[in-house]
Each structure stands twice: as C-alpha cells, then as structure tokens.
Design a protein around this motif. Structure first.
Motif, short mmCIF file in Angstrom:
data_model
loop_
_atom_site.label_atom_id
_atom_site.label_comp_id
_atom_site.label_asym_id
_atom_site.label_seq_id
_atom_site.Cartn_x
_atom_site.Cartn_y
_atom_site.Cartn_z
N ALA A 290 27.35 29.46 31.24
CA ALA A 290 27.00 30.43 30.21
C ALA A 290 27.45 31.84 30.56
N TYR A 291 27.55 32.13 31.86
CA TYR A 291 27.85 33.50 32.30
C TYR A 291 28.54 33.42 33.64
N ILE A 292 29.60 34.21 33.80
CA ILE A 292 30.30 34.32 35.08
C ILE A 292 30.46 35.80 35.37
N GLY A 293 29.65 36.32 36.28
CA GLY A 293 29.70 37.73 36.64
C GLY A 293 30.30 37.92 38.02
N VAL A 294 31.09 38.98 38.17
CA VAL A 294 31.81 39.19 39.43
C VAL A 294 31.62 40.63 39.88
N MET A 295 31.18 40.80 41.12
CA MET A 295 30.96 42.13 41.68
C MET A 295 32.27 42.75 42.16
N GLY A 296 32.32 44.08 42.12
CA GLY A 296 33.49 44.79 42.64
C GLY A 296 33.79 46.02 41.81
N SER A 297 34.56 46.91 42.39
CA SER A 297 34.96 48.12 41.67
C SER A 297 35.98 47.76 40.59
N ARG A 298 36.29 48.73 39.74
CA ARG A 298 37.31 48.48 38.72
C ARG A 298 38.67 48.23 39.36
N ARG A 299 38.94 48.93 40.47
CA ARG A 299 40.21 48.69 41.17
C ARG A 299 40.25 47.26 41.72
N THR A 300 39.13 46.83 42.29
CA THR A 300 39.05 45.45 42.80
C THR A 300 39.22 44.46 41.67
N HIS A 301 38.63 44.75 40.53
CA HIS A 301 38.73 43.87 39.38
C HIS A 301 40.18 43.75 38.91
N ASP A 302 40.89 44.86 38.83
CA ASP A 302 42.29 44.82 38.41
C ASP A 302 43.13 43.99 39.37
N ASP A 303 42.89 44.17 40.68
CA ASP A 303 43.62 43.38 41.67
C ASP A 303 43.28 41.90 41.54
N ARG A 304 42.01 41.62 41.29
CA ARG A 304 41.57 40.23 41.14
C ARG A 304 42.23 39.57 39.93
N ALA A 319 39.01 36.36 30.14
CA ALA A 319 38.05 37.09 29.30
C ALA A 319 36.63 36.61 29.51
N ARG A 320 36.45 35.47 30.14
CA ARG A 320 35.11 34.96 30.39
C ARG A 320 34.42 35.70 31.54
N LEU A 321 35.18 36.46 32.31
CA LEU A 321 34.61 37.13 33.48
C LEU A 321 33.92 38.43 33.08
N ALA A 322 32.67 38.57 33.48
CA ALA A 322 31.95 39.84 33.33
C ALA A 322 32.15 40.61 34.63
N SER A 323 33.09 41.53 34.62
CA SER A 323 33.43 42.24 35.85
C SER A 323 33.88 43.66 35.52
N PRO A 324 33.29 44.66 36.17
CA PRO A 324 32.17 44.56 37.10
C PRO A 324 30.92 44.02 36.39
N LEU A 325 30.15 43.21 37.09
CA LEU A 325 29.00 42.57 36.46
C LEU A 325 27.83 43.54 36.32
N GLY A 326 26.96 43.25 35.33
CA GLY A 326 25.77 44.07 35.11
C GLY A 326 25.94 45.07 33.98
N LEU A 327 24.80 45.60 33.52
CA LEU A 327 24.80 46.65 32.51
C LEU A 327 24.80 48.02 33.18
N ASP A 328 25.24 49.01 32.44
CA ASP A 328 25.32 50.38 32.96
C ASP A 328 23.92 51.00 32.97
N LEU A 329 23.19 50.77 34.05
CA LEU A 329 21.86 51.36 34.20
C LEU A 329 21.86 52.50 35.21
N GLY A 330 23.01 52.78 35.80
CA GLY A 330 23.05 53.76 36.87
C GLY A 330 22.47 53.23 38.17
N ALA A 331 22.47 51.90 38.34
CA ALA A 331 21.84 51.27 39.50
C ALA A 331 22.55 51.66 40.79
N ARG A 332 21.77 51.80 41.86
CA ARG A 332 22.31 52.12 43.17
C ARG A 332 21.87 51.11 44.23
N THR A 333 20.60 50.82 44.30
CA THR A 333 20.08 49.95 45.34
C THR A 333 20.33 48.48 44.99
#
Length: 374
Positions: A290-304, A319-333
């Motif tokens: 149902a969901y494929i999320g991938v961590m990494g910066s935008r630069r990492t995503h482009d390289d991937r 197009a199935r990849l959610a990368s960078p994964l997550g919603l824009d909440l300003g998360a840090r930790t």
C-alpha cells in the motif's frame, strides 16, 4: 478496548452459560466517531465492555442491548443528530451511525468460540450477519478461507455471501453487502454485515537505525505487525528494538523476496545506502504494498532514481515511491520523524490531504470506499 478483546469477553460469558448483548457498528456516514466493526458487549451482570461511539450513544444502545437480552428480536438502529438538536440522543458531531443489536448465547452463536480461537491464532475469519431485510435477523455465517459454519437461511445466499466474504477478508474489509433473499446480486433488499478479522497488517522497516526504533513504536501503536530487517547483525537485535514483533538479520531484498507482502503492507526504507536500497526498491515497487516510503535527502533521492532507472524501472514504478518519506511537519527528532511518516501512511490509506483541518472544509472523516461503495 479492541474488537478482539470484546470478542473474548463474549466467549467467556457464553462459555459460562450466560446470554450477552452485542452492539456492532455496521455502517457510518459523515463524521461518525467509530468505523464499522466497532462493538460493545453487555454482560448478564450489566457490565458494558467496548465502545461504539466514544460516548455519544452508549447509554441508548446499552438499554437496547438489555431489551434484546430480555427477549426483544435483534434490531438495526440508526442514530444521527442535526446541529439544532445536539443534546438529543445521537451524535453531536453531526454524523450518522447504524448499529445492530443482538443477543448472543450458545444457541444464537454456537461457533463463537471457534471465531475467537481463529482471532487469537491470527487465522483469517469473517463473520456475516443478517441485519435487515427478508431474512432471519441475527443469523450468522462464519467464513474461513477453506471452510464455513452456520447459515443465513438458504444455501444460495450462503454461497454468495461466502464468496464475497472471502474477497473482503483478503483485503481486511468490513462493511454491508446487499442481496436478494436467495443471494441474488441484482437485488438489495437483504442486508448482510460482513466483519473481517484479518491478521494485523504488516509494517516492514528496513534499516536498524535510531529513526527505525521510533517508527517501530508508532507502527505498533497503529496496530501493525512490525518487522525490522537489516543485514548488519550488530545493529539488528531484539534488544535495540524491543517493540518490534520480529527482528530479521538478512539482506533487505532477500528478505522481501521471502516474505508475504499484500495490499495492506507498508514498507519503510530507512537505510539510504545504494547497496541496500537499489535491489530492495527494485523488488518493492513490484509488490502490491500500500505504501513504499524511502528516507533520504532530495539529492539522495535524485541519485537513487537515476540508479533505479539504470536497473530498468519504469516511471510508473518509480512514482510509487514516497521519497523523501513523511509529511512536512518540520520534524527533527526520530520521534517527530516517526510521527511524520505515520501521518503520511494514514493519509495514503484514507485519502487525506495532509493539510491542517482548520484550512479545509467538508466532512472530517472520509468514507471507507471499499467497504461502503456497495
């Protein structure tokens, strides 16, 4: 309290020879607080276990359950409230909820203990109940992938419902289905509520890092069966991930090829290392996850993406990849990031926009299309 826990309470009561009342949400509209399948049991001693509305109509359905336990026939009851009648018995949120109230004992539900055993053993099982129309209200048909028990009144109806229930069970769906009295699909005067008790959906977390530990906790809280997988045994240990259901030491793509992935599975790739990511993602996009999320910066995503294209992946697969994964909440930790990822998974499941509710209009809760479209 979960539906499974309510079921266990019923089994205990019925096993002791008692008659209990069972109240089940069978359909909802607009901003109803609970989804179909939510239930409340009322024991012979008067104890209420579970919830069908978070408090709005509990008192009214409790009285209905008492009446049914005393001999009143099973009843399908609708509750709703308009904005100018917010203190009447009903839903102050403005939604509409249909509940089915029935008495449960050894005669009305003889295979209840078998259903509970399947739930406890993570064996898929669905319970179909006639809730309205020209049929025996409260009749049950229990459907497993390989067998059935009980009857809804006719062999043809049983066959039609069992076929549909198995399809719903595969998808973990719960909701109303409509038939003719003999199972005709061109008619809709008989309503059957099908409740699926499927094993927990899976969350596969690849990458045994601190962000994964936080995500595991959130995933478990959301009801997923969570697996952590990493090829490095020094990091992939149960001690580091005590909240995971299982921790696997294996190359990620090898593990993915050896495990079950269905349309409810969510995959979170947190390794952001090409030697792990590329073969894993090349396999992941070809699963029904149902969901494929991938961590990494935008630069990492482009390289991937460039590496995956070189492996022959098509644009619709990428197009199935959610990368960078997550919603824009300003998360840090790690914990904040886990909330961000979980929020995206929930939004993907229910079709949410990810925007602030105060910036939107219309119903807060979306209908579950798969369950309510019939």
């Amino acid at each position: 309290m979960t539906v499974q826990e309510v079921m266990r309470e019923l089994v205990t009561a019925v096993g002791d020879g008692e008659r209990a009342g069972l109240v089940t949400v069978v359909s909802t509209f607009q901003s109803a607080p609970r989804q179909p399948g939510a239930s409340m049991a009322v024991t012979a001693s008067g104890e209420a276990v579970g919830s069908v509305s978070g408090g709005c109509i509990e008192g009214a359905v409790y009285e209905l359950a008492q009446e049914v336990m005393a001999g009143r026939p099973p009843v399908l009851q609708r509750y709703g409230v308009s904005d100018d009648d917010a203190f009447a018995v009903g839903l102050t949120c403005g939604g509409i909820i249909d509940v089915f109230v029935e008495a449960v004992d050894r005669s009305t539900f003889p295979v209840l203990a078998d259903v509970a055993a399947s739930i406890d053993g993570a064996e898929p099982v669905a319970v179909a109940t006639v809730v309205a129309g020209p049929g025996p209200a409260g009749a049950h048909l229990v459907v497993w992938p390989d067998r059935v028990a009980g009857s809804l009144g006719s062999a043809r109806l049983d066959d039609a419902v069992a076929d549909d229930a198995r399809g719903m069970l595969d998808q973990g769906q719960t909701g109303i289905r409509r038939y003719g009295a003999s199972g005709e699909r061109r008619l809709d005067d008989l309503q059957v509520f099908v409740q699926s008790f499927a094993p927990r959906p899976r969350m596969l977390v690849f990458g045994a890092i601190d962000f994964a530990a936080a995500l595991v906790r959130v995933g478990r809280f959301l009801g997923y069966h969570v697996t952590v997988c990493d090829a490095r045994p020094v990091f992939a240990t149960p001690r580091r991930f005590p909240d995971a259901d299982e921790v696997v030491v294996k190359w990620p793509h090898d593990y993915l090829a050896s495990t079950t992935v269905d349309a409810r599975t969510v995959i979170c790739v947190l390794t952001h290392d090409p030697k792990f990511d590329v073969p894993l993602l090349a396999a992941a996009v070809r699963t029904p996850a149902a969901y494929i999320g991938v961590m990494g910066s935008r630069r990492t995503h482009d390289d991937r993406l460039a590496r995956l294209r070189a492996e022959g992946l098509a644009e619709d697969e990428l197009a199935r990849l959610a990368s960078p994964l997550g919603l824009d909440l300003g998360a840090r930790t790690p914990e904040e990031t886990a909330v961000s990822i979980a929020a995206e998974i929930i939004a993907a499941r229910w079709g949410g926009s990810g925007r602030r509710l105060s910036d939107t209009s219309g119903p807060i809760h979306r209908e579950h299309l798969a369950a309510d479209a019939v």
